[in-house]
Design a protein around this motif. Structure first.
Motif, PDB file in Angstrom:
ATOM      1  N   HIS A 173     -12.277  -0.178   1.494  1.00  0.00           N
ATOM      2  CA  HIS A 173     -12.118  -1.583   2.201  1.00  0.00           C
ATOM      3  C   HIS A 173     -13.583  -1.993   3.467  1.00  0.00           C
ATOM      4  CE1 HIS A 173      -8.288  -0.065   1.455  1.00  0.00           C
ATOM      5  NE2 HIS A 173      -7.735  -1.671   1.532  1.00  0.00           N
ATOM      6  N   LEU A 188      -1.939   8.646   6.166  1.00  0.00           N
ATOM      7  CA  LEU A 188      -2.050   6.726   6.820  1.00  0.00           C
ATOM      8  C   LEU A 188      -2.582   6.876   8.359  1.00  0.00           C
ATOM      9  CD1 LEU A 188       1.753   7.192   4.998  1.00  0.00           C
ATOM     10  CD2 LEU A 188      -0.133   5.431   4.485  1.00  0.00           C
ATOM     11  N   ALA A 214      -4.165   0.873   8.418  1.00  0.00           N
ATOM     12  CA  ALA A 214      -4.615  -0.344   7.301  1.00  0.00           C
ATOM     13  C   ALA A 214      -5.065  -0.352   6.659  1.00  0.00           C
ATOM     14  CB  ALA A 214      -4.291  -2.074   8.577  1.00  0.00           C
ATOM     15  N   ASP A 247      -4.044   0.371   3.301  1.00  0.00           N
ATOM     16  CA  ASP A 247      -2.674  -0.322   2.643  1.00  0.00           C
ATOM     17  C   ASP A 247      -3.260  -0.871   0.961  1.00  0.00           C
ATOM     18  OD1 ASP A 247      -1.398   0.102   4.375  1.00  0.00           O
ATOM     19  OD2 ASP A 247      -0.784  -1.896   4.784  1.00  0.00           O
ATOM     20  N   GLY A 248      -2.257  -0.603   0.474  1.00  0.00           N
ATOM     21  CA  GLY A 248      -2.967  -1.009  -0.761  1.00  0.00           C
ATOM     22  C   GLY A 248      -3.286   0.125  -2.305  1.00  0.00           C
ATOM     23  N   GLN A 296       2.934   4.128  -3.088  1.00  0.00           N
ATOM     24  CA  GLN A 296       2.050   3.233  -2.837  1.00  0.00           C
ATOM     25  C   GLN A 296       1.557   3.437  -0.748  1.00  0.00           C
ATOM     26  OE1 GLN A 296       1.871  -1.019  -3.711  1.00  0.00           O
ATOM     27  NE2 GLN A 296      -0.178  -0.787  -4.240  1.00  0.00           N
ATOM     28  N   ALA A 297       1.205   3.380  -0.730  1.00  0.00           N
ATOM     29  CA  ALA A 297       0.667   3.053   0.609  1.00  0.00           C
ATOM     30  C   ALA A 297       1.053   1.734   1.708  1.00  0.00           C
ATOM     31  CB  ALA A 297      -1.369   3.482   1.438  1.00  0.00           C
ATOM     32  N   VAL A 298       1.836   1.322   2.022  1.00  0.00           N
ATOM     33  CA  VAL A 298       2.967   0.172   2.450  1.00  0.00           C
ATOM     34  C   VAL A 298       2.259   0.221   3.949  1.00  0.00           C
ATOM     35  CG1 VAL A 298       4.012  -2.085   2.195  1.00  0.00           C
ATOM     36  CG2 VAL A 298       3.062  -0.447   0.543  1.00  0.00           C
ATOM     37  N   ASP A 299       2.166  -0.358   5.263  1.00  0.00           N
ATOM     38  CA  ASP A 299       2.344  -0.674   6.814  1.00  0.00           C
ATOM     39  C   ASP A 299       2.869   0.121   6.808  1.00  0.00           C
ATOM     40  OD1 ASP A 299       2.528  -3.379   5.940  1.00  0.00           O
ATOM     41  OD2 ASP A 299       4.379  -3.368   5.745  1.00  0.00           O
ATOM     42  N   GLY A 300       1.715   1.784   6.912  1.00  0.00           N
ATOM     43  CA  GLY A 300       1.882   2.988   6.975  1.00  0.00           C
ATOM     44  C   GLY A 300       3.054   3.889   6.715  1.00  0.00           C
ATOM     45  N   GLN A 301       3.472   3.723   5.415  1.00  0.00           N
ATOM     46  CA  GLN A 301       3.896   4.673   4.567  1.00  0.00           C
ATOM     47  C   GLN A 301       4.121   4.430   3.057  1.00  0.00           C
ATOM     48  OE1 GLN A 301       7.974   2.689   6.190  1.00  0.00           O
ATOM     49  NE2 GLN A 301       8.232   4.324   7.466  1.00  0.00           N
ATOM     50  N   TRP A 302       4.569   5.491   2.968  1.00  0.00           N
ATOM     51  CA  TRP A 302       4.619   5.992   1.146  1.00  0.00           C
ATOM     52  C   TRP A 302       5.345   5.206   0.643  1.00  0.00           C
ATOM     53  CZ3 TRP A 302      -0.064   6.445  -0.142  1.00  0.00           C
ATOM     54  CH2 TRP A 302      -0.856   7.411   0.559  1.00  0.00           C
TER      55      TRP A 302
END
Length: 378
Positions: free
Chosen positions: A227, A247, A252, A255-256, A368-374
């Motif tokens: 990234h 995470l 951030a 993410d994705g 998928q990692a999204v905003d600090g969550q799976w």
């Protein structure tokens, strides 16, 4: 004199009978400190939810830290066999430790349920079992998603150890079958603090996607590096990467990222048709009640499934003999091998003399990692 001898013999027999009827002792070798400590927390926390009694027998859990060191794990296993007289083991939690320990456990006829990805021959090591999804099973799901997204060129960045090799070989095999070219194989150590060189070399090959073969906190390094370097392709991870620590460290910047894991990680997002939904929900609610929402991890789930496998096998073993005896351990091994359709938090287990894991597609989901969550990928 004769009466004394008779009384002495009777006392000895009573003593032996009492020893044989002692509580069940379950050992656990967990990497609580060292490079994989972030994973060890999850494995260890699960034991706080375990029952104090199984089928009318009290249970003692003996937990020791191998500090992420396989040689330390061997010493601990020896002590558990000779001094603690364990009836079974849940663990070790590190692949290298599990491989190093299994010859000892098998020689002593102590059933061992590994909680790390392990490639072994169940016929050669009849007392070794595994509660973790085979690497190939998990990687196949990841590569199928790559194919779905039109990936043609794939780079690999992973650990320079046995686990990294397992993920690489599985990736190589699955990619070849999917018609995806593997253009790079870059490795790094679990103790490294940067993977900039590996990232730059992988990116120079212009891959459509990158597969990461690391785990825990160090598993985030290539992801973060990609990234930072502005990589625009897809990033995939294995089931050793899916953790709160990943995470937290990646933030951030991860993410994705798409990874494969067991159903327990997204227990509250699973459709009702998933067999593991009910036990996973029960287990995670108990774990969260003790350690908070950040305790949700697949690693705690592997310890839980190790226990569930033993819980199901212990009643049959008790019909053969009492804990603390070789006959009990043999009975436990035989019962474990006959496990059929046991629903765990990670999947469904059905074993045989040649398969001491027995998991199938029901043991994997993409997240998928999204905003600090799976988040579950549908």
């Amino acid at each position: 004199m004769r009466i004394a001898r008779i009384l002495g013999t009777a006392a000895l027999l009573i003593s032996l009978a009492t020893a044989a009827s002692a509580q069940i002792k379950i050992g656990a070798i967990i990497s609580i400190t060292g490079p994989t400590a972030a994973l060890g927390v999850g494995y260890k926390n699960a034991f706080a939810t375990f029952p104090a009694e199984i089928d009318g027998k009290s249970v003692t859990y003996i937990i020791r830290d191998d500090a992420s060191d396989a040689s330390a794990a061997v010493s601990i296993a020896q002590r558990m066999i000779e001094d603690d007289h364990i009836d079974a083991m849940i663990g070790p939690t590190l692949t290298s430790s599990a491989l190093a320990v299994q010859p000892l456990m098998n020689a002593a006829k102590v059933p061992m349920i590994a909680t790390a990805p392990l490639d072994y021959d169940a016929v050669k090591y009849p007392y070794t079992f595994s509660a973790v999804q085979p690497v190939g099973l998990m990687v196949n799901a990841v590569v199928a998603d790559m194919k779905k997204h039109g990936v043609k060129r794939l780079a690999y960045i992973g650990f320079a150890d046995g686990f990294g090799d397992q993920v690489y070989e599985a990736t190589k095999t699955a990619a070849a079958k999917a018609g995806i070219e593997l253009v790079a194989d870059e490795r790094y150590s679990r103790t490294d603090t940067s993977t900039e060189a590996q990232v730059l070399k992988a990116m120079s090959k212009k891959p459509d996607a990158v597969m990461i073969g690391g785990s825990g906190t160090p598993g985030a390094l290539p992801d973060v590096g990609l990234h930072r370097r502005g990589y625009k392709g897809l990033i995939y991870g294995n089931h050793g990467m899916v953790s709160p620590a990943f995470l937290r460290v990646g933030g951030a910047q991860v993410d994705g990222t798409i990874a494969v894991t067991g159903p327990v990680v997204v227990y509250d997002q699973l459709p009702a048709s998933v067999p593991s939904r009910a036990p996973a929900t029960t287990f995670m609610k108990a774990l969260i009640a003790k350690f908070g929402p950040d305790s949700v991890s697949p690693f705690a789930g592997y310890s839980e499934d190790g226990l569930l496998l033993l819980q199901a096998a212990i009643p049959a073993a008790l019909k053969a003999a009492q804990p603390g005896t070789e006959a009990f351990r043999v009975g436990l091994r035989d019962a474990l091998e006959k496990t059929h359709d046991l629903i765990g938090v990670h999947g469904v287990y059905s074993m045989s003399p040649t398969n001491h894991n027995g998991m199938d597609d029901r043991a994997r989901v993409l997240v998928q990692a999204v905003d600090g969550q799976w988040r579950l990928v549908h």
